[in-house]
Design an enzyme around this catalytic site. Sequence first.
Site, mmCIF file in Angstrom:
data_model
loop_
_atom_site.group_PDB
_atom_site.id
_atom_site.type_symbol
_atom_site.label_atom_id
_atom_site.label_comp_id
_atom_site.label_asym_id
_atom_site.label_seq_id
_atom_site.Cartn_x
_atom_site.Cartn_y
_atom_site.Cartn_z
ATOM 1 N N HIS A 36 43.605 17.518 2.763
ATOM 2 C CA HIS A 36 44.034 18.931 2.748
ATOM 3 C C HIS A 36 43.998 19.560 4.136
ATOM 4 O O HIS A 36 44.578 20.615 4.347
ATOM 5 C CB HIS A 36 43.143 19.735 1.793
ATOM 6 C CG HIS A 36 43.399 19.411 0.353
ATOM 7 N ND1 HIS A 36 44.088 20.245 -0.484
ATOM 8 C CD2 HIS A 36 43.079 18.325 -0.392
ATOM 9 C CE1 HIS A 36 44.172 19.695 -1.686
ATOM 10 N NE2 HIS A 36 43.562 18.523 -1.659
ATOM 11 N N ASP B 67 45.142 24.852 10.939
ATOM 12 C CA ASP B 67 44.997 24.881 9.480
ATOM 13 C C ASP B 67 45.869 23.792 8.885
ATOM 14 O O ASP B 67 47.010 23.598 9.340
ATOM 15 C CB ASP B 67 45.450 26.250 8.945
ATOM 16 C CG ASP B 67 44.644 26.706 7.733
ATOM 17 O OD1 ASP B 67 44.175 25.841 6.988
ATOM 18 O OD2 ASP B 67 44.486 27.924 7.556
#
Length: 470
Positions: free
Chosen positions: A155, A364
């Site tokens: 992720h 991110d």
Amino acid sequence: MGRLVCVSNRISLPRKSAAPGGLAVGILSALKRTGGLWFGWGGETVDHEPGEPDLHIREGVTYATIELRASEFDNYYNGYSNDVLWPLFHYFLKGMHYSVEQRDAYESVNRTFAQKLVPLLTPDDRIWVHDYHLIPLGRRLRELGVRQPLGFFLHIPFPNIEMLRVLPCYAELLRDLTSYDVVGFQTENDLQAFHSGIEHLFGAEALKPDGRIRIGDHVLRADVFPIGVDVASVQREAAEAISTEVVRRMVDSLMGRSLMIGVDRLDYSKGLVERFVAYESFLETYPENIGRITYLQIAPLSRTDVRAYAEIRQSLEQAAGRTNGRFADTDWTPIRYLNRNFPHATLMGFLRAAKVGLITPLRDGMNLVAKEFVVSQDPQDPGVLILSTLAGAARELTGALLVNPYDTRAVSHAMRAALEMPLPERRERYNAMMQVLKRNDINAWTRRFTEALEHVQGGSSRVRVLGTTA
Ligand code: ADQ
């Protein structure tokens, strides 16, 4: 089609008030669609050998939770996962604190996960392991004789080999990843970074022209599976929440001022200090906005036992205090800074009420809030997204105002541009982004990954233990 078994470090049993992070949102949507098993730590640590998993069934999903040894937990979770892998993978070398004890605990907890999971598996299962806490799990499962298709999804970003090489055991980490049949990343950048590691460790011949990776007689597929959001559900939540009391009260309290909003876990990778500084610079550079804009930053605390997280919390309180002290008036506070959780639907209502979404992480994997901000908007009068080029989401959300989060002047300029943007341009940008978000929603993400797992043939029969080449 066999059962889907998702494995993640932590399981969140569905609770109304709970605010699951991005990973939990993704797994839950996947399992609710297909049914299946979610296996992971239930939140309890014990001083003895962990017992058998606890099983709970809710809405067609079986939750199997395990305990972990108290003596290992801190080194595994706060230590190796969040004080070594998290900073390294987000390119924050200064934040990385490696120790052998932490790594041993990480390996040991992964063995515990494997031992407790194996008895629950059935022959037709497809196993989907999530995130950096569990990279070695695939290899451990294979060692225990698991033959079912094994997938892994990361992720968070994956670092280029020049960064990864800083980790003393980087070769084992890469080898562990190659134990899976399918390895998924959020963006093309992450995949390329993984390729750089494979090439370094196994040679360029391991990378096949069709995109597959061959190591000995094991072939794996490494690919890009950008996570999306549940478009229909976020749209519904946002439209309904806007008329709830909690959202109405917040909107009324703005007294007609425009709202800028940020929603992030309190994490140094999210760029909150830089964002606060950019907002201060915005008020200073464009003083006509003083008293006319309210910036609401929702940042629930996370990983409070890791030192870097306590430090960032202090810096943020100082930065918010400074701006408020400098610009606030008796009837206006420039930054409303909240360290608390809200139900997901309420949050979507807040996003819809905002004229500007500020999502400016320093790095991110994807950033689901950026996607949720766009989806939650009123199509007739959409707000504007300011998005960091260093978030995975920037690859798809090209209709946002893309900024370098370190560039204070550019971010404050984007704030002004967003607040002044005419309606036709806002609509055009919104429509372009919605097309992408609908095409690649959470269901598309689940479908693509599970289909990739279905195409795995023969499970581990082709896997051999890989020798050291570096
Ligand atoms: P996170 O770092 O947790 O996820 P993000 O992608 O933004 O970050 O997901 C956060 C999720 O939690 C969103 O769905 C958001 O709505 C929800 N949330 C955040 N704050 C909340 C609050 N106060 N109350 C309620 N809900 C809240 C990791 C990676 C990301 C990647 C995701 C998914 O770091 O890069 O996008 O996994 O793969």
